[in-house]
Design an enzyme around this catalytic site. Structure first.
Site, PDB file in Angstrom:
ATOM      1  N   ALA A  75       0.514  -1.218  -9.187  1.00 24.58           N
ATOM      2  CA  ALA A  75       0.557  -2.554  -8.586  1.00 24.58           C
ATOM      3  C   ALA A  75       1.784  -2.676  -7.696  1.00 24.58           C
ATOM      4  O   ALA A  75       2.866  -2.223  -8.050  1.00 24.58           O
ATOM      5  CB  ALA A  75       0.609  -3.620  -9.683  1.00 24.58           C
ATOM      6  N   SER A  78       1.889  -3.972  -0.623  1.00 27.80           N
ATOM      7  CA  SER A  78       1.860  -2.681   0.064  1.00 27.80           C
ATOM      8  C   SER A  78       1.482  -2.735   1.541  1.00 27.80           C
ATOM      9  O   SER A  78       0.934  -1.773   2.064  1.00 27.80           O
ATOM     10  CB  SER A  78       0.912  -1.730  -0.670  1.00 27.80           C
ATOM     11  OG  SER A  78      -0.389  -2.253  -0.630  1.00 27.80           O
ATOM     12  N   TYR A 142       8.779  -2.417   2.887  1.00 26.97           N
ATOM     13  CA  TYR A 142       7.843  -1.795   1.956  1.00 26.97           C
ATOM     14  C   TYR A 142       8.395  -0.450   1.460  1.00 26.97           C
ATOM     15  O   TYR A 142       8.539  -0.215   0.254  1.00 26.97           O
ATOM     16  CB  TYR A 142       6.477  -1.613   2.634  1.00 26.97           C
ATOM     17  CG  TYR A 142       5.532  -0.752   1.840  1.00 26.97           C
ATOM     18  CD1 TYR A 142       5.130  -1.132   0.562  1.00 26.97           C
ATOM     19  CD2 TYR A 142       5.045   0.453   2.353  1.00 26.97           C
ATOM     20  CE1 TYR A 142       4.285  -0.325  -0.186  1.00 26.97           C
ATOM     21  CE2 TYR A 142       4.198   1.252   1.614  1.00 26.97           C
ATOM     22  CZ  TYR A 142       3.825   0.861   0.353  1.00 26.97           C
ATOM     23  OH  TYR A 142       2.990   1.670  -0.372  1.00 26.97           O
ATOM     24  N   LYS A 146       9.968   0.696  -2.341  1.00 28.23           N
ATOM     25  CA  LYS A 146       9.436   1.825  -3.120  1.00 28.23           C
ATOM     26  C   LYS A 146      10.561   2.813  -3.424  1.00 28.23           C
ATOM     27  O   LYS A 146      10.639   3.377  -4.514  1.00 28.23           O
ATOM     28  CB  LYS A 146       8.300   2.501  -2.347  1.00 28.23           C
ATOM     29  CG  LYS A 146       7.021   1.675  -2.290  1.00 28.23           C
ATOM     30  CD  LYS A 146       6.296   1.715  -3.627  1.00 28.23           C
ATOM     31  CE  LYS A 146       4.973   0.982  -3.601  1.00 28.23           C
ATOM     32  NZ  LYS A 146       4.211   1.134  -4.842  1.00 28.23           N
ATOM     33  N   LEU A 189      -6.837   2.532   8.942  1.00 25.42           N
ATOM     34  CA  LEU A 189      -7.618   3.096  10.044  1.00 25.42           C
ATOM     35  C   LEU A 189      -9.081   3.359   9.667  1.00 25.42           C
ATOM     36  O   LEU A 189      -9.986   2.903  10.368  1.00 25.42           O
ATOM     37  CB  LEU A 189      -6.962   4.399  10.529  1.00 25.42           C
ATOM     38  CG  LEU A 189      -7.715   5.103  11.649  1.00 25.42           C
ATOM     39  CD1 LEU A 189      -7.786   4.238  12.899  1.00 25.42           C
ATOM     40  CD2 LEU A 189      -7.076   6.453  11.970  1.00 25.42           C
ATOM     41  N   THR A 204      -9.054  -1.214  17.590  1.00 23.58           N
ATOM     42  CA  THR A 204      -7.936  -1.061  18.515  1.00 23.58           C
ATOM     43  C   THR A 204      -7.156   0.177  18.090  1.00 23.58           C
ATOM     44  O   THR A 204      -6.730   0.278  16.933  1.00 23.58           O
ATOM     45  CB  THR A 204      -7.004  -2.292  18.464  1.00 23.58           C
ATOM     46  OG1 THR A 204      -7.769  -3.451  18.764  1.00 23.58           O
ATOM     47  CG2 THR A 204      -5.872  -2.150  19.485  1.00 23.58           C
ATOM     48  N   ARG A 219      -1.746  11.636  10.920  1.00 23.61           N
ATOM     49  CA  ARG A 219      -1.498  11.310   9.518  1.00 23.61           C
ATOM     50  C   ARG A 219      -2.144  12.356   8.612  1.00 23.61           C
ATOM     51  O   ARG A 219      -3.117  13.003   9.003  1.00 23.61           O
ATOM     52  CB  ARG A 219      -2.104   9.928   9.173  1.00 23.61           C
ATOM     53  CG  ARG A 219      -1.417   8.763   9.871  1.00 23.61           C
ATOM     54  CD  ARG A 219      -0.032   8.526   9.302  1.00 23.61           C
ATOM     55  NE  ARG A 219       0.658   7.406   9.937  1.00 23.61           N
ATOM     56  CZ  ARG A 219       1.402   7.509  11.050  1.00 23.61           C
ATOM     57  NH1 ARG A 219       1.528   8.675  11.655  1.00 23.61           N
ATOM     58  NH2 ARG A 219       2.005   6.448  11.542  1.00 23.61           N
TER      59      ARG A 219
HETATM   60  N1  UFG Z   1      -4.437   2.600  13.337  1.00 27.80           N
HETATM   61  C1  UFG Z   1      -5.082   2.223  14.505  1.00 27.80           C
HETATM   62  N2  UFG Z   1      -5.907   1.142  14.433  1.00 27.80           N
HETATM   63  C2  UFG Z   1      -6.135   0.447  13.298  1.00 27.80           C
HETATM   64  C3  UFG Z   1      -5.470   0.856  12.117  1.00 27.80           C
HETATM   65  C4  UFG Z   1      -4.622   1.936  12.182  1.00 27.80           C
HETATM   66  O1  UFG Z   1      -4.905   2.821  15.562  1.00 27.80           O
HETATM   67  O2  UFG Z   1      -6.898  -0.536  13.304  1.00 27.80           O
HETATM   68  C5  UFG Z   1      -3.549   3.782  13.394  1.00 27.80           C
HETATM   69  C6  UFG Z   1      -2.130   3.448  12.992  1.00 27.80           C
HETATM   70  O3  UFG Z   1      -1.394   2.998  14.105  1.00 27.80           O
HETATM   71  C7  UFG Z   1      -1.655   4.786  12.423  1.00 27.80           C
HETATM   72  C8  UFG Z   1      -2.919   5.398  11.839  1.00 27.80           C
HETATM   73  O4  UFG Z   1      -3.994   4.714  12.442  1.00 27.80           O
HETATM   74  O5  UFG Z   1      -1.223   5.584  13.486  1.00 27.80           O
HETATM   75  C9  UFG Z   1      -3.008   5.227  10.343  1.00 27.80           C
HETATM   76  O6  UFG Z   1      -2.776   3.858  10.037  1.00 27.80           O
HETATM   77  P1  UFG Z   1      -3.033   3.227   8.586  1.00 27.80           P
HETATM   78  O7  UFG Z   1      -2.696   1.775   8.676  1.00 27.80           O
HETATM   79  O8  UFG Z   1      -4.379   3.602   8.103  1.00 27.80           O
HETATM   80  O9  UFG Z   1      -2.003   3.991   7.683  1.00 27.80           O
HETATM   81  P2  UFG Z   1      -0.419   4.089   7.831  1.00 27.80           P
HETATM   82  O10 UFG Z   1      -0.154   5.511   8.183  1.00 27.80           O
HETATM   83  O11 UFG Z   1       0.190   3.073   8.679  1.00 27.80           O
HETATM   84  O12 UFG Z   1       0.009   3.650   6.396  1.00 27.80           O
HETATM   85  C10 UFG Z   1      -0.172   4.393   5.256  1.00 27.80           C
HETATM   86  C11 UFG Z   1      -0.213   3.469   4.062  1.00 27.80           C
HETATM   87  C12 UFG Z   1       1.056   2.682   3.971  1.00 27.80           C
HETATM   88  C13 UFG Z   1       2.215   3.619   3.952  1.00 27.80           C
HETATM   89  C14 UFG Z   1       2.146   4.569   5.118  1.00 27.80           C
HETATM   90  C15 UFG Z   1       3.219   5.610   5.044  1.00 27.80           C
HETATM   91  O13 UFG Z   1      -1.297   2.611   4.192  1.00 27.80           O
HETATM   92  O14 UFG Z   1       1.042   1.940   2.800  1.00 27.80           O
HETATM   93  O15 UFG Z   1       0.905   5.240   5.134  1.00 27.80           O
HETATM   94  O16 UFG Z   1       3.110   6.229   3.830  1.00 27.80           O
HETATM   95  F1  UFG Z   1       3.356   2.928   4.050  1.00 27.80           F
END
Ligand code: UFG
Length: 331
Positions: A75, A78, A142, A146, A189, A204, A219
């Site tokens: 929990a 996030s 965030y 952590k 994403l 987007t 990623r």
């Molecule tokens: N992205 C888009 N469009 C969207 C959503 C995401 O282009 O609608 C891109 C983001 O910019 C990023 C990639 O897709 O480049 C992945 O984005 P996510 O939001 O899926 O994941 P993040 O890498 O931002 O975040 C994840 C976890 C977080 C954590 C982070 C680092 O969800 O909780 O990894 O560990 F903090």
């Protein structure tokens, strides 16, 4: 067999883990306030207590009455963006609440903790793949909260004999047949790509001018079921006298390979047989260009090997879940 409390066990990662723990023969008690989790995601066989880990006195009573032996602490608040707007909420719940959880565990004599940490503790890495020893320089509250909890856990371990594994997740994706990702709002994403493929708002792409081969962020995606298996192995490593947790253990969880946003989009088009409508927008604040794990420690120490490392499997399982649950959990 261990009696395990899973905080956040009605959430995405927590529910899949609860299900894997039950399947492995453990007794599972879920503590979830259901603000972001879903009652329907709590697997059959788990006992649900609706409440919060932040209330240490109530938690200590729960640990005692349920005779809990170990805690899987999933929990947390996030969302990176929300954490920048509302740091008080993040420090209040993830850190102050987390310390309340540790104190409740001490009061109840629970000495085994597996913690859901994040790649966000690294911030913008100097190089990739990122080893666990890389400097921790979170760039948002965030990740900072952590890191702070990881640190509290480590010092509590040394002083009070708590055994712990902190698992730094990279990008969790995919679904099981029964359990999937249903967030409001959805910021991730893969679900956003699939929503666009399914006639929802177009995707987007947040920036295509990054220093990566196709200009979009890279990623390290990991299947939520593989994550659940890592939790099981981590739980075993916290057993009394297990030398792996004589010192607090920290492991990255990723596949050690990365996919760009454009590659995720292509995989989704291949899996769904549909076009994913998208536009390229500006960069999202706080997005590092590349986040890829070195995950050899989890392999060596925990014996963990991802069983579903392919992007197609992750996107495909998320698509199957979406098709089977068009309204998510419907709550
Ligand atoms: N992205 C888009 N469009 C969207 C959503 C995401 O282009 O609608 C891109 C983001 O910019 C990023 C990639 O897709 O480049 C992945 O984005 P996510 O939001 O899926 O994941 P993040 O890498 O931002 O975040 C994840 C976890 C977080 C954590 C982070 C680092 O969800 O909780 O990894 O560990 F903090």
């Amino acid at each position: 067999m261990t009696r395990v409390l899973i905080t956040g066990g009605a959430g995405y990662v927590g529910s899949v883990s609860a299900s894997a723990f039950i399947e492995a023969g453990h007794d599972v008690v879920v503590l979830d306030d259901l603000t972001t989790g879903h009652r329907a995601a709590v697997p059959a066989g788990a006992v649900l207590h609706q409440g919060t880990y932040v209330d240490g006195d109530a938690l200590a009573r729960l640990l005692e009455t349920e005779q809990i032996e170990a805690i899987l602490h999933c929990a947390a608040r996030s969302l990176v963006g929300e954490s920048i707007r509302e740091p008080a909420r993040y420090f209040g719940e993830n850190v102050a609440g987390g310390v309340a959880l540790l104190d409740a565990a001490r009061a109840a004599g629970v000495e085994r903790v597996v913690f859901s940490s994040t790649a966000a503790v690294y911030g913008v890495p100097e190089s990739t793949p990122i080893p666990e020893e890389a400097p921790l320089r979170p760039i948002n509250p965030y990740g900072e909260t952590k890191r702070a909890f990881e640190s509290a856990l480590a010092w509590y371990g040394r002083a009070y004999g708590m055994r712990s594994v902190s698992l730094r997740y990279f990008n969790v994706a995919g679904a099981t047949e029964a359990l999937g990702e249903d967030h409001q709002p959805e910021t991730h994403l893969i679900p956003n790509v699939l929503r666009a493929a399914d006639g929802g708002p177009e995707l987007t792409v947040f920036g295509d001018d990054y220093p990566t081969p196709d200009g979009t962020c890279i990623r390290d995606y990991i299947h939520v079921s593989d994550l659940a298996q890592a939790h099981l192995l981590a739980l075993a490593a916290t057993a009394p006298d297990d030398s792996r947790t004589g010192e607090p253990l920290v492991c990255n969880l990723g596949n050690g390979g990365g996919f760009s946003v454009r590659e995720v989009l292509s995989a989704a088009e291949a899996v769904t047989g549909r076009t994913v409508p998208f536009t390229v927008g500006g960069r999202r604040a706080g997005d590092p260009p590349v986040l890829v794990a070195r995950s050899s420690r989890a392999a060596q120490i925990l014996g963990w090997q991802p069983a579903q490392p392919s992007l197609e499997e992750m996107v495909g399982s998320a698509w199957d879940w979406r098709r089977a649950h068009p309204g998510g959990y419907g709550e």
